[in-house]
Motif scaffolding. Structure first.
Motif, PDB file in Angstrom:
ATOM      1  N   LYS A 272      36.435  16.303   8.344  1.00 27.86           N
ATOM      2  CA  LYS A 272      37.308  15.158   8.570  1.00 27.86           C
ATOM      3  C   LYS A 272      38.609  15.623   9.218  1.00 27.86           C
ATOM      4  O   LYS A 272      39.112  16.709   8.915  1.00 27.86           O
ATOM      5  N   LYS A 273      39.119  14.800  10.113  1.00 26.94           N
ATOM      6  CA  LYS A 273      40.338  15.129  10.831  1.00 26.94           C
ATOM      7  C   LYS A 273      41.534  14.996   9.903  1.00 26.94           C
ATOM      8  O   LYS A 273      41.738  13.949   9.287  1.00 26.94           O
ATOM      9  N   ARG A 274      42.344  16.042   9.811  1.00 27.98           N
ATOM     10  CA  ARG A 274      43.521  16.037   8.953  1.00 27.98           C
ATOM     11  C   ARG A 274      44.717  16.660   9.691  1.00 27.98           C
ATOM     12  O   ARG A 274      44.545  17.512  10.563  1.00 27.98           O
ATOM     13  N   TRP A 275      45.912  16.206   9.317  1.00 24.50           N
ATOM     14  CA  TRP A 275      47.151  16.716   9.910  1.00 24.50           C
ATOM     15  C   TRP A 275      47.651  17.895   9.064  1.00 24.50           C
ATOM     16  O   TRP A 275      47.923  17.742   7.881  1.00 24.50           O
ATOM     17  N   PHE A 276      47.754  19.067   9.691  1.00 25.85           N
ATOM     18  CA  PHE A 276      48.190  20.272   8.992  1.00 25.85           C
ATOM     19  C   PHE A 276      49.623  20.629   9.371  1.00 25.85           C
ATOM     20  O   PHE A 276      50.027  20.485  10.535  1.00 25.85           O
ATOM     21  N   THR A 277      50.371  21.099   8.392  1.00 26.18           N
ATOM     22  CA  THR A 277      51.754  21.525   8.591  1.00 26.18           C
ATOM     23  C   THR A 277      51.949  22.910   7.988  1.00 26.18           C
ATOM     24  O   THR A 277      51.647  23.124   6.815  1.00 26.18           O
ATOM     25  N   MET A 278      52.460  23.831   8.808  1.00 27.53           N
ATOM     26  CA  MET A 278      52.814  25.161   8.326  1.00 27.53           C
ATOM     27  C   MET A 278      54.314  25.168   8.096  1.00 27.53           C
ATOM     28  O   MET A 278      55.106  25.133   9.034  1.00 27.53           O
ATOM     29  N   ASP A 279      54.709  25.162   6.824  1.00 24.65           N
ATOM     30  CA  ASP A 279      56.117  25.087   6.453  1.00 24.65           C
ATOM     31  C   ASP A 279      56.476  26.335   5.669  1.00 24.65           C
ATOM     32  O   ASP A 279      56.064  26.496   4.522  1.00 24.65           O
ATOM     33  N   ASP A 280      57.247  27.229   6.323  1.00 25.89           N
ATOM     34  CA  ASP A 280      57.603  28.502   5.717  1.00 25.89           C
ATOM     35  C   ASP A 280      56.311  29.248   5.375  1.00 25.89           C
ATOM     36  O   ASP A 280      55.547  29.603   6.261  1.00 25.89           O
ATOM     37  N   ARG A 281      56.005  29.444   4.101  1.00 18.17           N
ATOM     38  CA  ARG A 281      54.785  30.164   3.721  1.00 18.17           C
ATOM     39  C   ARG A 281      53.726  29.227   3.152  1.00 18.17           C
ATOM     40  O   ARG A 281      52.754  29.691   2.539  1.00 18.17           O
ATOM     41  N   ARG A 282      53.913  27.937   3.352  1.00 16.55           N
ATOM     42  CA  ARG A 282      52.968  26.967   2.809  1.00 16.55           C
ATOM     43  C   ARG A 282      52.201  26.281   3.928  1.00 16.55           C
ATOM     44  O   ARG A 282      52.784  25.860   4.920  1.00 16.55           O
ATOM     45  N   LEU A 283      50.890  26.169   3.755  1.00 21.90           N
ATOM     46  CA  LEU A 283      50.050  25.402   4.657  1.00 21.90           C
ATOM     47  C   LEU A 283      49.621  24.138   3.916  1.00 21.90           C
ATOM     48  O   LEU A 283      48.973  24.216   2.858  1.00 21.90           O
TER      49      LEU A 283
END
Length: 293
Positions: A272-283
């Motif tokens: 399923k299509k999902r929006w991913f965000t890499m924030d500092d050391r968190r995915l």
């Protein structure tokens, strides 16, 4: 001949230490010069200067000609001298934009420095340095996606940013602790040139709200007030730290964002299509880019 000689002088002046980077965003090898201020700027910042009536005398170092008076003024000023004049009292928490930052940050930095002279006259910094700010922002609704006017209060004393669904409401809809706040401009993502994404933790989960104000200065003042509150919180939390160590902790842009395909927890579930965000050391991932509380 004089104009050609002056053009050569300008090219030489551009190579001097300090003049070899943009006076406003730090981009390398600026090809433009403000005849009004005597500073060398990059093309992006030159367009902002041109849009401001009091600063709009900008010329190309490589293509335009300069008379003796212009050349003498630029030679007497330069980026380092302008910095000493216009950046006398820049608060540690104020965001000095780079060439990769969005236009709203760069424009208000330029207007704040030269037009309003906020860093010469410290009393002009009150809107974002007082420790308390109250006003209305347009906030995106969680369910319908519509932006509605909401009352916001930022209080360093209470250590929180709050917003209220009703103008006269006594109980906030959400209370966001200053220690977990992050704010980043996301104009393309939000669909507004002044769009700001505010991220915070609630019940150990990351939450988002998306806001904007019609006035770019008001929006940057809110952003800067959040940074100021975060700075003063960090000063208390880390009393031995230098300002240089604290500033990177105030706000941050996301390292990477975009869509990826993700499977479910069971092997039988499809992608399923999902929006991913890499924030500092968190995915992190969300159903779509504008998932809020």
């Amino acid at each position: 001949m004089a104009k050609e000689r002056n053009s050569c002088v300008l090219r030489d002046l551009r190579q001097r230490p300090g003049n070899d980077i943009c006076a406003d965003c730090g981009a390398a090898e600026p090809d433009w010069v403000s005849v009004t201020l005597g500073v060398f700027v990059c093309q992006g910042c030159s367009l902002i200067h041109r849009s401001i009536l009091s600063l709009n005398q900008v010329k190309s170092v490589l293509q335009d000609t300069f008379d003796d008076k212009e050349t003498e003024f630029i030679a007497s000023m330069g980026n380092d001298a302008a910095k000493a004049k216009y950046e006398q009292q820049v608060p540690a928490f104020y965001c000095r934009p780079s060439h990769t930052d969005c236009r709203i940050l760069r424009e208000q930095w330029i207007r704040g420095k030269y037009e309003r002279q906020e860093f010469i006259h410290i009393e002009k910094q009150e809107p974002y340095s007082a420790g308390y700010r109250e006003g209305f922002l347009w906030k995106r609704g969680r369910d319908n996606g519509q932006f509605l006017s909401r009352k916001f209060i930022l209080s360093e004393r209470e250590g929180a940013l709050k917003y209220f669904n009703k103008q006269d409401g006594k109980e906030p809809k959400a209370t966001m602790r200053i220690e977990t706040l992050n704010a980043t401009f996301q104009p393309a993502k939000i669909g507004n040139p002044f769009g700001l994404q505010i991220t915070y933790l609630r019940d150990n989960s990351t939450r988002n709200i998306f806001v904007y104000h019609e006035d770019s200065k008001e929006m940057v003042d809110w952003f800067t007030a959040i940074r100021a509150a975060r700075f003063h919180y960090q000063k208390v939390a880390f009393p031995g730290a230098n300002d240089e160590d604290l500033v990177p902790r105030l706000t941050r842009n996301f390292m990477k964002e975009g869509y990826m395909e993700k499977t479910g927890p069971r092997h039988t579930e499809g992608f399923k299509k999902r929006w991913f965000t890499m924030d500092d050391r968190r995915l992190m991932y969300f159903k779509d880019p504008l998932v809020s509380e």
